[in-house]
Design an enzyme around this catalytic site. Sequence first.
Site, PDB file in Angstrom:
ATOM      1  N   GLU A 126      -7.322  95.507  81.093  1.00 31.46           N
ATOM      2  CA  GLU A 126      -6.341  94.942  80.176  1.00 31.46           C
ATOM      3  C   GLU A 126      -5.664  93.811  80.937  1.00 31.46           C
ATOM      4  O   GLU A 126      -4.756  94.036  81.720  1.00 31.46           O
ATOM      5  CB  GLU A 126      -5.361  96.031  79.753  1.00 31.46           C
ATOM      6  CG  GLU A 126      -4.629  95.722  78.471  1.00 31.46           C
ATOM      7  CD  GLU A 126      -3.222  95.282  78.736  1.00 31.46           C
ATOM      8  OE1 GLU A 126      -2.988  94.057  78.643  1.00 31.46           O
ATOM      9  OE2 GLU A 126      -2.382  96.129  79.035  1.00 31.46           O
TER      10      GLU A 126
ATOM     11  N   PHE B  89       3.500  94.843  87.341  1.00 31.01           N
ATOM     12  CA  PHE B  89       4.964  94.979  87.441  1.00 31.01           C
ATOM     13  C   PHE B  89       5.648  94.937  86.085  1.00 31.01           C
ATOM     14  O   PHE B  89       6.743  95.445  85.920  1.00 31.01           O
ATOM     15  CB  PHE B  89       5.525  93.854  88.335  1.00 31.01           C
ATOM     16  CG  PHE B  89       5.552  92.520  87.632  1.00 31.01           C
ATOM     17  CD1 PHE B  89       6.649  92.143  86.881  1.00 31.01           C
ATOM     18  CD2 PHE B  89       4.460  91.652  87.689  1.00 31.01           C
ATOM     19  CE1 PHE B  89       6.670  90.930  86.205  1.00 31.01           C
ATOM     20  CE2 PHE B  89       4.474  90.439  87.018  1.00 31.01           C
ATOM     21  CZ  PHE B  89       5.582  90.086  86.267  1.00 31.01           C
TER      22      PHE B  89
ATOM     23  N   THR C  93      -1.580  99.409  87.897  1.00 29.89           N
ATOM     24  CA  THR C  93      -0.645  98.869  86.910  1.00 29.89           C
ATOM     25  C   THR C  93       0.078  97.634  87.438  1.00 29.89           C
ATOM     26  O   THR C  93       0.158  97.401  88.643  1.00 29.89           O
ATOM     27  CB  THR C  93       0.404  99.922  86.483  1.00 29.89           C
ATOM     28  OG1 THR C  93       1.066 100.402  87.655  1.00 29.89           O
ATOM     29  CG2 THR C  93      -0.246 101.077  85.742  1.00 29.89           C
TER      30      THR C  93
ATOM     31  N   GLU D 151      -2.133  81.132  81.062  1.00 30.64           N
ATOM     32  CA  GLU D 151      -1.036  82.062  80.814  1.00 30.64           C
ATOM     33  C   GLU D 151      -0.029  81.906  81.942  1.00 30.64           C
ATOM     34  O   GLU D 151      -0.239  82.411  83.040  1.00 30.64           O
ATOM     35  CB  GLU D 151      -1.579  83.502  80.787  1.00 30.64           C
ATOM     36  CG  GLU D 151      -0.517  84.551  80.541  1.00 30.64           C
ATOM     37  CD  GLU D 151      -0.992  85.972  80.869  1.00 30.64           C
ATOM     38  OE1 GLU D 151      -1.775  86.141  81.814  1.00 30.64           O
ATOM     39  OE2 GLU D 151      -0.561  86.903  80.163  1.00 30.64           O
TER      40      GLU D 151
ATOM     41  N   CYS E 248       2.238  90.955  78.498  1.00 32.02           N
ATOM     42  CA  CYS E 248       0.919  90.363  78.253  1.00 32.02           C
ATOM     43  C   CYS E 248       0.775  90.030  76.782  1.00 32.02           C
ATOM     44  O   CYS E 248      -0.091  89.251  76.397  1.00 32.02           O
ATOM     45  CB  CYS E 248      -0.201  91.259  78.758  1.00 32.02           C
ATOM     46  SG  CYS E 248      -0.107  92.876  78.104  1.00 32.02           S
ATOM     47  N   THR E 249       1.668  90.567  75.943  1.00 30.62           N
ATOM     48  CA  THR E 249       1.651  90.257  74.505  1.00 30.62           C
ATOM     49  C   THR E 249       2.645  89.163  74.129  1.00 30.62           C
ATOM     50  O   THR E 249       2.828  88.879  72.938  1.00 30.62           O
ATOM     51  CB  THR E 249       2.021  91.523  73.714  1.00 30.62           C
ATOM     52  OG1 THR E 249       3.245  92.039  74.260  1.00 30.62           O
ATOM     53  CG2 THR E 249       0.937  92.580  73.776  1.00 30.62           C
TER      54      THR E 249
HETATM   55  C1  UN1 Z   1       1.842  94.745  78.589  1.00 32.96           C
HETATM   56  O1  UN1 Z   1       2.521  93.731  78.518  1.00 32.96           O
HETATM   57  O2  UN1 Z   1       1.029  94.923  79.537  1.00 32.96           O
HETATM   58  O3  UN1 Z   1       2.845  95.599  72.830  1.00 32.96           O
HETATM   59  C2  UN1 Z   1       1.964  95.880  77.648  1.00 32.96           C
HETATM   60  C3  UN1 Z   1       3.719  95.483  73.703  1.00 32.96           C
HETATM   61  C4  UN1 Z   1       4.043  96.698  74.540  1.00 32.96           C
HETATM   62  C5  UN1 Z   1       3.080  96.839  75.663  1.00 32.96           C
HETATM   63  C6  UN1 Z   1       2.838  95.606  76.464  1.00 32.96           C
HETATM   64  N1  UN1 Z   1       3.990  97.849  73.701  1.00 32.96           N
HETATM   65  O4  UN1 Z   1       4.345  94.454  73.893  1.00 32.96           O
END
Ligand code: UN1
Length: 508
Positions: A261, A159, A157, A395, A295-296
């Site tokens: 991911e 951070f 995972t 990114e 990441c979103t």
């Molecule tokens: C991530 O940034 O790795 O959709 C996960 C989202 C959160 C999960 C993000 N529920 O922003």
Amino acid sequence: MKDFLDVLGIKAENSGVFAGEWIENPSGGTLVSVSPVDGKEIARVKMAGPEDYEKVAQSASKAFAKWRMTPAPKRGEVVREIANALREYKEPLGKLVSYEMGKIVAEGEGEVQEMIDIADFAVGLSRQLYGKTMHSERPAHRMYEQWHPLGTVGIITSFNFPVAVWAWNAMLAVVAGDTMVWKPSSKTPLCAIAVHNIVNPIMEKHGFGGVMNLFVGRGGKIGETFIADKRVPLISATGSFRMGRRVGEVVGRRLGRTLLELGGNNGIVVTKDANLDLVVRAVLFGAVGTAGQRCTTTRRLFLHEDVFDEVVDRLKKAYAQVLIGDALDRKTVMGPLADKAAVEMMMAALEKVSEQGGEVVCGGKRLEGSGYESGCYVEPTIVVAPHDLPLMQQETFAPILYVVKYKDLQDAISWHNSVDQGLSSAIFTNDMISAETFLSHRGSDCGIANVNLGTSGAEIGGAFGGEKDTGGGREAGSDAWKAYMRRQTCTLNWSTELPLAQGITFGD
Ligand code: UN1
């Protein structure tokens, strides 16, 4: 003052290795966890050496033999207890996430809620690990498929979601009948230790101490041993493209499974008829939330020329209101970045903006002085950019929002899709044709596509993940559980004949 540390069993010095029980003196050296909030040392963690990793891997393999014999609904009952314990510890664990990683406490608690949600989902799932039945082409034959536990799942995972993403994997793996080994980010080892302090008493009470295992260690050394380990049939990894490619190569070489991911470079398209109140709120949460380290996170905004000036103006006003500071203070809207290196990376990206033809129109500076002593604080930043600004291809894990003007929706969609990553995307529109175009096969090429809501903050019920350099994996809801099990197709002959498929006669 930081009494949540005591509540979670975090001591000044902690073992970072759990192999069915805490290993007292792991030999991989000491890691100091420093808070980006105030720059202070939180606690120390002893990391795993090679022989400690071996104990962890053996613990998981040994527990698997017993755990897979436990019926799935019984495994679900254990998960229900975990969900209840997480409810109890939501506030202190949320605070630790906030203090160790830097996201504001509301988001830290939100992350724990995401753990609870996936645990609840997994409880229901434990009675729904359905296989299909098929009609056999042969008389008096029955054909069906069933799902068996896979073995030990390796979970790596990042951070930025130090506890929720483990739970997405772990809760599904537990009901699937798998055991697991978790390697958390070296930036957030205490969050992982705290989670283990919460879940393991429950596992132990039921006699399953070795189901969930943990080791803190450096990716370059012990991480390599981990991903190359044939005893771990699935590695589920969240993090950078670089890390994911390495995991893919090493696991691919041994024909293991990966669930990746990786990074996102998420965009929002706004048409001229969109509800701009929603746009401003969604972009603020998407681009500034978690200080741009999801990441979103919304990194690119494509605005129709008719609404461009108004939206940029309103965003600048909204950005000016963002209270930046102590992540544990409930009034704060944006905390620090994870560490000083992240600040340097953001500044390095911003230095290139003007030479590439962009313009910083809001923010862009690091923050110094009282309250910002850790050196991890920055202003959230808006850059007005041409659609082909090279920087937009990458990114940068920081709160930089690139804003691009467009005339034609097809252009906006093709610019939107012109990056290597393919995680999340959104369109804001009140026009049905624009919405459906965006969701169609000619629209967004991402794993997640939304209408009139932002790119971040997905619910756990859907499958989460993305295409292209994002890695193709799907975690959390829907049928993501299938990645954690092995499928077996079974055909049963209940006749006294032996007919062959495809009508073949052989030696008759
Ligand atoms: C991530 O940034 O790795 O959709 C996960 C989202 C959160 C999960 C993000 N529920 O922003």
